[in-house]
Scaffold this motif. Structure first.
Motif, mmCIF file in Angstrom:
data_model
loop_
_atom_site.group_PDB
_atom_site.id
_atom_site.type_symbol
_atom_site.label_atom_id
_atom_site.label_comp_id
_atom_site.label_asym_id
_atom_site.label_seq_id
_atom_site.Cartn_x
_atom_site.Cartn_y
_atom_site.Cartn_z
ATOM 1 N N TYR A 214 -2.028 -4.204 -3.689
ATOM 2 C CA TYR A 214 -1.848 -3.427 -2.462
ATOM 3 C C TYR A 214 -0.422 -3.530 -1.921
ATOM 4 O O TYR A 214 0.148 -4.622 -1.832
ATOM 5 C CB TYR A 214 -2.826 -3.908 -1.384
ATOM 6 C CG TYR A 214 -4.255 -3.516 -1.659
ATOM 7 C CD1 TYR A 214 -4.783 -2.346 -1.134
ATOM 8 C CD2 TYR A 214 -5.069 -4.313 -2.468
ATOM 9 C CE1 TYR A 214 -6.097 -1.977 -1.398
ATOM 10 C CE2 TYR A 214 -6.379 -3.952 -2.740
ATOM 11 C CZ TYR A 214 -6.891 -2.778 -2.202
ATOM 12 O OH TYR A 214 -8.183 -2.408 -2.472
ATOM 13 N N LEU A 215 0.129 -2.375 -1.558
ATOM 14 C CA LEU A 215 1.375 -2.290 -0.804
ATOM 15 C C LEU A 215 1.089 -1.536 0.489
ATOM 16 O O LEU A 215 0.142 -0.741 0.562
ATOM 17 C CB LEU A 215 2.457 -1.560 -1.605
ATOM 18 C CG LEU A 215 2.919 -2.211 -2.914
ATOM 19 C CD1 LEU A 215 3.952 -1.323 -3.601
ATOM 20 C CD2 LEU A 215 3.500 -3.601 -2.668
ATOM 21 N N THR A 216 1.923 -1.739 1.474
ATOM 22 C CA THR A 216 1.650 -1.122 2.776
ATOM 23 C C THR A 216 2.002 0.357 2.830
ATOM 24 O O THR A 216 1.562 1.067 3.736
ATOM 25 C CB THR A 216 2.434 -1.843 3.884
ATOM 26 O OG1 THR A 216 3.837 -1.788 3.583
ATOM 27 C CG2 THR A 216 1.987 -3.286 4.010
ATOM 28 N N ASP A 217 2.805 0.828 1.862
ATOM 29 C CA ASP A 217 3.237 2.230 1.926
ATOM 30 C C ASP A 217 2.722 3.052 0.751
ATOM 31 O O ASP A 217 3.336 4.050 0.368
ATOM 32 C CB ASP A 217 4.761 2.318 2.008
ATOM 33 C CG ASP A 217 5.453 1.706 0.795
ATOM 34 O OD1 ASP A 217 4.776 1.016 0.001
ATOM 35 O OD2 ASP A 217 6.672 1.920 0.638
ATOM 36 N N MET A 218 1.594 2.655 0.180
ATOM 37 C CA MET A 218 1.008 3.469 -0.896
ATOM 38 C C MET A 218 0.617 4.842 -0.356
ATOM 39 O O MET A 218 0.770 5.857 -1.033
ATOM 40 C CB MET A 218 -0.217 2.763 -1.486
ATOM 41 C CG MET A 218 0.098 1.465 -2.202
ATOM 42 S SD MET A 218 -1.344 0.762 -3.037
ATOM 43 C CE MET A 218 -2.469 0.467 -1.656
ATOM 44 N N PRO B 136 -14.063 -1.795 -5.083
ATOM 45 C CA PRO B 136 -14.142 -1.630 -3.625
ATOM 46 C C PRO B 136 -12.788 -1.883 -2.963
ATOM 47 O O PRO B 136 -12.010 -2.730 -3.410
ATOM 48 C CB PRO B 136 -15.174 -2.680 -3.207
ATOM 49 C CG PRO B 136 -16.003 -2.891 -4.436
ATOM 50 C CD PRO B 136 -15.063 -2.748 -5.594
ATOM 51 N N ILE B 137 -12.542 -1.138 -1.902
ATOM 52 C CA ILE B 137 -11.261 -1.217 -1.209
ATOM 53 C C ILE B 137 -11.204 -2.465 -0.336
ATOM 54 O O ILE B 137 -12.151 -2.801 0.385
ATOM 55 C CB ILE B 137 -11.045 0.041 -0.354
ATOM 56 C CG1 ILE B 137 -10.838 1.258 -1.256
ATOM 57 C CG2 ILE B 137 -9.856 -0.112 0.577
ATOM 58 C CD1 ILE B 137 -9.619 1.175 -2.148
ATOM 59 N N SER B 138 -10.068 -3.135 -0.396
ATOM 60 C CA SER B 138 -9.852 -4.336 0.402
ATOM 61 C C SER B 138 -9.449 -3.968 1.828
ATOM 62 O O SER B 138 -8.958 -2.864 2.099
ATOM 63 C CB SER B 138 -8.749 -5.178 -0.246
ATOM 64 O OG SER B 138 -8.253 -6.144 0.649
ATOM 65 N N ASP B 139 -9.635 -4.922 2.734
ATOM 66 C CA ASP B 139 -9.174 -4.736 4.114
ATOM 67 C C ASP B 139 -7.655 -4.658 4.202
ATOM 68 O O ASP B 139 -7.107 -4.337 5.257
ATOM 69 C CB ASP B 139 -9.666 -5.887 5.000
ATOM 70 C CG ASP B 139 -11.148 -5.769 5.311
ATOM 71 O OD1 ASP B 139 -11.692 -4.654 5.163
ATOM 72 O OD2 ASP B 139 -11.757 -6.788 5.696
#
Length: 415
Positions: A76-80, A149-152
């Motif tokens: 995960y990156l914050t700007d995907m 599943p998507i992470s928080d």
């Protein structure tokens, strides 16, 4: 780091790109919420994108290389997911930010570019990381079956910019970041910094003009409201005058027609009517005869000042000159009709009101004034019809009630 344990770039690409449609569907819902709830003076436009894999991979290598050997799931990156909210004016950025805070759980707010020196180049914008509401996550069925599943950790980055900031960011991306080129040549750096500074200055200037227009409009609204109140007084229908706090405006550019007009309106609103007339006259003397729009506006304002001074003949003359300069000046026809009503020249008043309504039929007050004039001439059916239209267009029922009661007596029926 044990390089033997690293998953391959190809595997990372497969994992990341398998979420492309999923991310686009989430962003569509985020944009819909923004469009439905963010209210600015000029509505913003929106752009969205899923970060390209090449940019994503470079950033993973730089920020999270350890995760490449720990997992085969999405890194995960914050700007995907990135959304740009593009606003017309600088003031809209902070207003928009405050509204976004009410719509989403905010993880982080960062002002990009604020740390740069004046000699450096780089775009400025506010970056907001918002948590994705659970109801925005599509079910992992159908085409999404098999996705983890998507992470928080998943967030969406909303960048809030002006139109000019966005234009600079696009060009800068092509010139510098896309090809990883940061010019060392001093003259070239200065040219880029100069362009950035010019765009920043343009944004500031646009905002100053916007502020000036907004404040001028408030002065105009106050002056128009005072005119209506005075007209009601002349016609023995005076309503309570509400006190209104008007923040007086400093001139935008001293010595210009805009500056003089603002001074005249301020004097007018403050009750310094002779001073207002003098300034309006100075403007008229300075404006060429070919500038019909300006002549129409200034004659209308001076006519209203004469009206407030009870110089009704002078007011009529100015309203007519406004009409001569602009035959679509429906308010000037309306004001002229009010003067004729005060002079009890109801036929002439009706002609003016009718002409005003031919230009703009959606005027509650004009229909109401014509209804009053028709009543004075004994044309009660026409009066009733106009009163009905005025009410449908939003005229205050309390203001209409006295005329309604008179018409009820004339017709001997309930309306």
């Amino acid at each position: 780091m044990e390089t033997a344990n690293l998953i391959s770039k190809k595997q990372i690409r497969q994992i990341y790109e398998s979420y492309t449609d999923y991310f686009n569907e989430i962003m569509a819902q985020v944009i819909t919420r923004l469009q439905q709830n963010v209210k600015l003076s000029a509505q913003p436009t929106y752009k969205s994108r899923v970060k390209s894999f090449d940019s994503y991979f470079k950033k993973v290598l730089r920020l999270k290389p350890e995760q490449m050997e720990e997992t085969k799931s999405l890194i995960y990156l914050t700007d995907m997911m990135g959304i740009r909210m593009i606003c017309a004016f600088l003031e809209d950025i902070n207003i928009g930010l405050e509204q976004i805070k009410k719509l989403f759980e905010i993880k982080e707010v960062e002002v990009k570019g604020a740390e740069k020196k004046f000699s450096e180049f780089g775009y400025e914008s506010i970056h907001v990381l918002v948590k994705i509401p659970k109801e925005f996550l599509p079910p992992l069925t159908g085409k999404y079956e098999g996705l983890a599943p998507i992470s928080d950790e998943l967030v969406c980055e909303i960048q809030i910019r002006t139109i000019l900031q966005d234009a600079w960011a696009e060009v800068e991306h092509e010139l510098i970041y896309k090809i990883e080129f940061n010019p060392f040549d001093i003259p070239l750096r200065r040219k880029l910094a100069s362009i950035n500074a010019s765009l920043t200055l343009a944004d500031i200037t646009f905002q100053e003009i916007r502020d000036y227009q907004n404040k001028l409009q408030r002065e105009l609204d106050e002056r128009r409201r005072s005119f209506y109140s005075l007209a009601d007084g002349f016609l023995n229908e005076k309503t309570d005058k509400k006190e209104e706090d008007i923040n007086r405006v400093s001139p935008f550019v001293q010595g210009t027609i805009d500056d003089l007009l603002l001074k005249a309106i301020e004097a007018h609103n403050d009750g310094h009517l002779s001073e207002a007339v003098d300034i309006y006259t100075r403007i008229l003397e300075a404006v060429p005869d070919t500038d019909k729009n300006v002549l129409a506006v200034i004659h209308k304002h001076r006519g209203m000042a004469f009206f407030a001074m009870n110089k009704l003949d002078d007011a009529l003359d100015d309203f007519q000159k406004s009409i001569d300069a602009d035959n679509t000046a429906f308010r000037s026809y309306y004001y002229k009709g009010i003067v004729y009503s005060i002079l009890k020249k109801y036929k002439e008043a009706i002609e003016c009101y009718t002409k005003s309504l031919e230009i703009n039929e959606f005027q509650a007050h004009t229909n109401f004034r014509r209804a009053m004039a028709y009543y004075e001439l004994g044309e009660y059916e026409k009066s009733m019809n106009d009163l009905d239209v005025a009410l449908k267009l939003g005229m205050n029922p309390d203001e209409c009630k006295p005329l309604q009661e008179k018409l009820v007596k004339k017709f001997g029926m309930n309306m």
